[in-house]
Design a protein around this motif. Structure first.
Motif, PDB file in Angstrom:
ATOM      1  N   GLN A 120       0.847  -1.228  -0.047  1.00 21.17           N
ATOM      2  CA  GLN A 120      -0.099   0.105  -0.058  1.00 21.17           C
ATOM      3  C   GLN A 120       1.084   1.235  -0.050  1.00 21.17           C
ATOM      4  O   GLN A 120       0.647   2.075  -0.509  1.00 21.17           O
ATOM      5  CB  GLN A 120      -0.990   0.098   1.206  1.00 21.17           C
ATOM      6  N   LEU A 123       2.715   1.827  -3.397  1.00 23.08           N
ATOM      7  CA  LEU A 123       1.797   2.244  -4.184  1.00 23.08           C
ATOM      8  C   LEU A 123       1.542   3.758  -4.294  1.00 23.08           C
ATOM      9  O   LEU A 123       1.672   4.795  -4.995  1.00 23.08           O
ATOM     10  CB  LEU A 123       0.405   1.789  -4.160  1.00 23.08           C
ATOM     11  N   ALA A 124       1.376   4.389  -2.609  1.00 20.96           N
ATOM     12  CA  ALA A 124       1.149   5.863  -2.417  1.00 20.96           C
ATOM     13  C   ALA A 124       2.555   6.643  -3.040  1.00 20.96           C
ATOM     14  O   ALA A 124       2.534   7.811  -3.392  1.00 20.96           O
ATOM     15  CB  ALA A 124       1.160   5.985  -1.076  1.00 20.96           C
ATOM     16  N   GLN A 127       2.694   6.697  -6.690  1.00 18.46           N
ATOM     17  CA  GLN A 127       1.780   7.631  -7.367  1.00 18.46           C
ATOM     18  C   GLN A 127       2.203   9.116  -7.153  1.00 18.46           C
ATOM     19  O   GLN A 127       1.963   9.725  -8.063  1.00 18.46           O
ATOM     20  CB  GLN A 127       0.314   7.293  -6.923  1.00 18.46           C
ATOM     21  N   LYS A 175      -1.012  -2.311  -8.049  1.00 18.08           N
ATOM     22  CA  LYS A 175      -2.367  -2.190  -7.905  1.00 18.08           C
ATOM     23  C   LYS A 175      -3.102  -3.669  -8.142  1.00 18.08           C
ATOM     24  O   LYS A 175      -3.988  -3.854  -7.280  1.00 18.08           O
ATOM     25  CB  LYS A 175      -2.950  -1.347  -8.947  1.00 18.08           C
ATOM     26  N   ALA A 263      -4.848   5.298   0.122  1.00 20.23           N
ATOM     27  CA  ALA A 263      -3.911   4.034   0.006  1.00 20.23           C
ATOM     28  C   ALA A 263      -3.967   2.955   0.850  1.00 20.23           C
ATOM     29  O   ALA A 263      -3.409   2.006   0.670  1.00 20.23           O
ATOM     30  CB  ALA A 263      -2.344   4.445   0.275  1.00 20.23           C
TER      31      ALA A 263
END
Ligand SMILES: Nc1nc2c(ncn2[C@@H]2O[C@H](COP(=O)(O)OP(=O)(O)OP(=O)(O)O)[C@@H](O)[C@H]2O)c(=O)[nH]1
Ligand SMILES: [Mg+2]
Length: 367
Positions: A120, A123-124, A127, A175, A263
């Motif tokens: 998680q 990904l945060a 991005q 994702k 997230a």
């Protein structure tokens, strides 16, 4: 070796005189938690953000001088920066510039142990870094180009596209891994619900004492500490405490960026799948801070779709709060929120059975 840092804040709400010092103090605490030594605060009040630099030009020039003179390595900005602002500030200041999103992300990364939290967070981070890479490399290319002529397709440009492609591929991969883990989590949550045993989630800001209460109520021995965001991954108790599943999960913070909250989808699913949600408040906090935190937590719970009728408030650390509890805290809750509350202490065990009784009452009212 300590890393010397400045904290920078742009106050855009020019009429707010009470909340900004509290927000600043909270932010300094988070900055301290990633090992930075805050040498000074630089605060500017201005209703509009400068689009390219956040602060006004004059303040940035002043900052440039001070960063060199005072040997500052990191400038930590309270406001969330646009990629272009971060890029421009770093270039001008010649040191690392991080914003609130980055600070919280770094604390999370220090604490993350399990696969779900790590993914998680990755990904945060990806991005957030995608648009920054675009800006940074784009700017670099702009400077290189004139010497090569308009139609040149140099190695720089190739590297730029391949870097972006690499990041976007990784985003897709992370994702899809998370989507799979989320489906698994949702099916576990459904299976648990089918048992018909109350599921009770503890939520609140970091350091409120959620894990301490979880331990006190279930006999578990999960890590408790003063560090912000000690708990990241959710933990569900056995239904041993006469037929209740307790769920301990990630804490919130003032000014936590919505993008960072989103997230943590799996943690939000854990909260949504609970019957009763115990909002744990640190009753020993200063009343202004307490009010701000409560408002923030309730707005996050609203955003993730947790109805008020599922809520109860546990005013924790009653042993520390002293007279303030009855003089300031409970009158405030009574006046502003139509939510039942109980004052407890995870440390002394005060009113834990009252808390359990309130949980059962709320659960019965939901049926
Ligand atoms: N005096 C007192 N201290 C408490 C009480 N409950 C928790 N604490 C202390 O508050 C600090 C934070 O407790 P945690 O249980 O880790 O808080 P948390 O809400 O789980 O925090 P995060 O996991 O970071 O979100 C610890 O130092 C605890 O010992 C209480 O009732 N009284
Ligand atoms: Mg915890």
């Amino acid at each position: 070796m300590v890393t010397r840092a400045f904290v920078v804040m742009l106050r855009t709400k020019v009429h707010d005189h009470f909340e900004w010092p509290v927000e600043l103090a909270e932010f300094r605490r988070l900055v301290g938690a990633i090992g930075l030594e805050v040498v000074d605060n630089i605060i500017q009040t201005r209703s509009h953000k400068h689009s390219g630099l956040l602060l006004g030009r004059g303040r940035v020039e002043e900052l440039v001088q001070r960063v060199v003179a005072e040997e500052i390595e990191v400038v930590a900005v309270y406001n969330v920066l646009k990629s272009m602002q971060k890029y421009n500030l770093q270039k001008k200041l010649g040191c690392e510039v991080i914003d609130r999103y980055e600070v919280v992300l770094r604390i999370f990364e220090r604490e993350a142990r399990d696969r779900v939290s790590k993914l998680q967070l990755e990904l945060a981070r990806l991005q957030k870094s995608f648009p920054f890479i675009k800006v940074a490399v784009g700017e670099q290319l702009k400077r290189e180009k004139p010497s090569r002529g308009e139609f040149s397709r140099g190695g720089g440009e190739y590297a730029y596209h391949s870097k972006l492609q690499q990041v976007s591929k990784r985003i897709t991969k992370v994702k899809s891994e998370l989507a799979k883990l989320r489906r698994e989590n949702l099916s576990r949550l459904r299976a648990r619900r089918k048992l018909g045993i109350p599921i009770v989630c503890l939520v609140g800001c970091y350091n409120a004492g959620k894990t301490s209460l979880f331990n006190a109520l279930t006999g578990a021995e999960k890590e408790v500490s003063e560090r912000p965001f000690t708990t990241l991954a959710s933990k569900v108790s056995q239904a041993s405490n006469p037929g209740v599943f307790f769920v301990d999960t990630i804490g919130f913070a003032l000014g936590l960026d919505p993008a960072l909250i989103s997230a943590f989808q799996l943690n939000m699913d854990d909260m949504r799948a609970s019957d009763v949600v115990v909002l744990v408040v640190d009753a020993a906090d200063d009343i202004i801070l307490l009010r701000m935190k409560l408002r923030r937590v309730i707005s996050i719970l609203d955003e993730i779709g947790i109805e008020r009728r599922r809520l109860i408030i546990a005013l924790n650390k009653a042993d520390l709060a002293g007279a303030r509890l009855v003089e300031q805290v409970t009158p405030f809750i009574e006046e502003h929120y139509d939510i039942e509350w109980v004052a407890v202490s995870a440390v002394t065990g005060l009113n834990l059975s009252e808390l359990e009784a309130l949980i059962r009452k709320r659960y019965a009212a939901l049926l």
